[in-house]
Motif scaffolding. Structure first.
Motif, short mmCIF file in Angstrom:
data_model
loop_
_atom_site.label_atom_id
_atom_site.label_comp_id
_atom_site.label_asym_id
_atom_site.label_seq_id
_atom_site.Cartn_x
_atom_site.Cartn_y
_atom_site.Cartn_z
N ALA A 1 35.87 52.60 42.05
CA ALA A 1 36.35 52.70 40.67
C ALA A 1 36.28 51.35 39.95
CB ALA A 1 37.77 53.24 40.64
N ALA A 2 36.60 50.28 40.68
CA ALA A 2 36.62 48.96 40.06
C ALA A 2 35.24 48.35 39.87
CB ALA A 2 37.48 48.01 40.89
N SER A 3 34.31 48.64 40.78
CA SER A 3 33.01 47.98 40.77
C SER A 3 31.87 48.87 40.31
CB SER A 3 32.67 47.49 42.18
OG SER A 3 32.46 48.59 43.07
N ARG A 4 32.10 50.20 40.32
CA ARG A 4 31.06 51.18 40.02
C ARG A 4 29.95 51.18 41.08
NH1 ARG A 4 34.68 52.11 36.97
NH2 ARG A 4 34.55 52.53 34.73
N ARG A 5 30.31 50.78 42.30
CA ARG A 5 29.39 50.85 43.42
C ARG A 5 30.13 51.41 44.63
NH1 ARG A 5 24.54 47.40 43.30
NH2 ARG A 5 24.64 47.18 45.57
N ALA A 6 29.43 52.16 45.46
CA ALA A 6 30.04 52.66 46.69
C ALA A 6 30.50 51.50 47.55
CB ALA A 6 29.04 53.52 47.46
N SER A 7 31.66 51.65 48.16
CA SER A 7 32.20 50.63 49.05
C SER A 7 32.02 51.10 50.49
CB SER A 7 33.68 50.39 48.75
OG SER A 7 34.23 49.44 49.65
N TYR A 8 31.55 50.20 51.35
CA TYR A 8 31.23 50.56 52.73
C TYR A 8 32.19 49.90 53.71
CZ TYR A 8 26.84 52.01 50.60
OH TYR A 8 25.91 52.62 49.81
N ASN A 9 32.54 50.64 54.76
CA ASN A 9 33.37 50.09 55.82
C ASN A 9 32.52 49.24 56.77
OD1 ASN A 9 34.60 52.84 54.97
ND2 ASN A 9 36.29 51.73 55.92
N LEU A 10 33.10 48.16 57.23
CA LEU A 10 32.51 47.30 58.25
C LEU A 10 33.50 47.22 59.39
CD1 LEU A 10 31.18 44.45 55.93
CD2 LEU A 10 29.79 46.17 57.10
N ASP A 11 33.15 47.76 60.54
CA ASP A 11 34.11 47.91 61.64
C ASP A 11 33.54 47.33 62.92
OD1 ASP A 11 35.68 49.10 63.84
OD2 ASP A 11 36.63 50.24 62.24
N SER A 12 34.10 46.22 63.37
CA SER A 12 33.54 45.52 64.52
C SER A 12 33.84 46.21 65.84
CB SER A 12 34.05 44.08 64.56
OG SER A 12 35.44 44.03 64.87
N TRP A 13 34.84 47.09 65.88
CA TRP A 13 35.15 47.79 67.13
C TRP A 13 34.24 49.00 67.31
CZ3 TRP A 13 36.53 52.52 69.09
CH2 TRP A 13 36.98 52.53 70.42
N ALA A 14 34.02 49.77 66.25
CA ALA A 14 33.32 51.05 66.38
C ALA A 14 31.83 50.98 66.11
CB ALA A 14 33.96 52.07 65.43
N MET A 15 31.38 49.99 65.35
CA MET A 15 29.98 49.96 64.92
C MET A 15 29.14 49.03 65.79
SD MET A 15 30.38 49.78 60.77
CE MET A 15 31.05 51.17 59.84
N PRO A 16 28.05 49.54 66.36
CA PRO A 16 27.12 48.66 67.06
C PRO A 16 26.53 47.63 66.11
CG PRO A 16 26.69 50.97 67.56
CD PRO A 16 27.67 50.96 66.43
N PRO A 17 26.02 46.52 66.63
CA PRO A 17 25.53 45.45 65.76
C PRO A 17 24.51 45.88 64.72
CG PRO A 17 25.67 44.68 68.03
CD PRO A 17 25.97 46.14 68.06
N ALA A 18 23.57 46.74 65.11
CA ALA A 18 22.53 47.14 64.16
C ALA A 18 23.10 47.88 62.97
CB ALA A 18 21.48 48.01 64.87
#
Length: 439
Positions: free
Chosen positions: A51-68
């Motif tokens: 709502a504030a930026s008019r762009r989708a915001s993405y989660n960055l999760d170091s526990w669940a997401m593989p490096p790629a």
């Protein structure tokens, strides 16, 4: 590479979301394209970021997401002027056992991306002593750079002078000082903030945050402190690093009852060629008849249980779909696939009945944490034996769960948890929200 910053804090409740939203809108108003991110498994804050930026915001999760996957998602900022990530909890807070890249702490993201940290410090009840906190955070991990602080909840000009003097003595840069403002607080609910779609005056409020930040924070200095992303991913890598979409045509429930979706999941499906077909159970809409899969995400079905119980068209179409094709529910969506949902007042509401699950909010118990699931039965897009990484957060209690378990589920430390999900026929459900395939 796009320069970035991470807005973090020593603890929850310091006002970093207010700062984040104000910065996103103020910088956008200055003509910048700002790409927002959220550290950790949060599905509410990204709606405010959008709502504030008019762009989708993405989660960055170091526990669940593989490096790629982590690096490819971070590369969504490649067409932006600035990347701005919001931390979760305290900067270094995470689980005890590391996952794919780290332990889930916001500091993991700052370290991997090379983004300097701007600490939001709540100075209420202290003055020069706040500098000791900031100094400790700046020295705790030499691989994480603390660029400076924003002082929040400053009581007076004198209070600001004292707090600034302490920071100066410690060599900590102050980007700004925000006076105490009770009228700029967002309402909260048991899973965090009330959803962005439920705020009728959200635009007015975000504009107020932007004006507040512009008046009290040195925006050019913040921009100058940003550092280019050091991750190696590119946006075009998304189809290669994300798993196949669970179906070609996916009917996705989307309304105030079912809204907890991760942007990277939906984007990964679309990049791989899947078609997303939104519908609203609260409006008694049926999922598209030609859909290959119906997916009910999490949300707040307990707040709308009466309306869902009366949504006969939705329920009949869901049952018909499940005769021949898969239906999957996550957390709130899982509850909606069950026999009944008992609200906080003890009233039982009829749900879809595709599973035997009965859940209750009259007997509240918090379930919170990362989850690793080994599927014991096929689930839409996955086979028995596949491993999934996700996160669980709800306050419901299982009263009945007569169906076969969907998975063996463990927490971040490897201890088994009883919320295994379940399956019956073409219907499957889990209490965890899937973040990424884990193997």
């Amino acid at each position: 590479m796009t320069p970035g910053l991470l807005v973090a804090a020593p603890a929850s409740g310091t006002g970093k979301t207010t700062v984040m939203l104000g910065l996103l809108r103020a910088l956008r108003d200055d003509g910048l394209v700002v790409q927002p991110f959220k550290c950790g498994p949060d599905y509410i804050d990204p709606g405010f970021h959008r709502a504030a930026s008019r762009r989708a915001s993405y989660n960055l999760d170091s526990w669940a997401m593989p490096p790629a996957i982590l690096d490819t998602i971070a590369a969504r900022s490649s067409d932006a002027d600035l990347a701005l990530a919001e931390g979760s909890m305290g900067l270094f807070d995470g689980v005890a056992t590391p996952g794919a890249v780290g332990n889930g702490a916001s500091a993991d993201i700052a370290r991997r991306m090379g983004w300097p940290v701007v600490l939001v410090i709540d100075v209420s009840g202290q003055a020069q002593s706040a500098a000791a906190t900031a100094l400790g955070f700046s020295r705790y991990d030499p691989s994480v750079t603390v660029a400076g602080v924003i002082l929040n909840r400053v009581a007076s000009d004198r209070h600001e002078r004292l707090a600034r003097s302490g920071m100066a003595a410690a060599g900590i840069r102050v980007f700004g000082a925000l006076p105490r403002r009770g009228d700029l607080k967002l309402p909260e609910r048991h899973l965090g903030l009330v959803q962005a779609i439920e705020h009728p005056e959200l635009e007015v409020q975000i504009d107020a945050y932007a004006a507040f930040l512009r008046a009290h924070v040195d925006l050019p200095a913040l921009r100058a402190a940003a550092v280019a992303n050091q991750a190696t991913g590119t946006p075009g890598d998304m189809p290669a690093v994300w798993q196949r979409p669970p179906a070609q045509r996916i009917a996705l429930a989307q309304d105030a009852a079912f809204s907890f979706t991760y942007a990277h999941v939906l984007e990964g499906w679309r990049h791989a060629g899947a078609e997303i077909l939104p519908f609203s159970p609260l409006a008694d809409e049926a999922p598209a008849r030609h859909a290959d899969l119906v997916w009910l995400p999490g949300g707040y079905p307990e707040l709308h249980a009466g309306r869902l119980a009366q949504a006969g068209n939705f329920r009949a179409a869901l049952v018909e779909h499940a005769r021949t094709r898969p239906v999957h529910g996550e957390c709130g969506g899982y509850m909606a696939l069950g026999e009944a949902l008992i609200d906080a007042g003890g009233v039982a509401h009829r749900m879809a009945g595709l599973l035997g699950l009965v859940t209750s909010y009259a007997q509240r118990k918090m379930h919170l944490g990362y989850r690793r699931a080994a599927l014991q039965a096929p689930m839409a897009g996955f086979a028995a034996g596949d491993l999934l990484a996700g996160h669980e957060f709800h306050y419901s209690t299982i009263i009945e769960q007569p169906d076969a378990p969907l998975a063996r589920v463990a927490d971040a430390q490897g201890a088994a948890v009883p919320e295994t999900g379940s399956h019956r026929g073409h219907a499957t459900g889990s209490f965890f929200h899937m973040i990424a395939a884990a193997g």
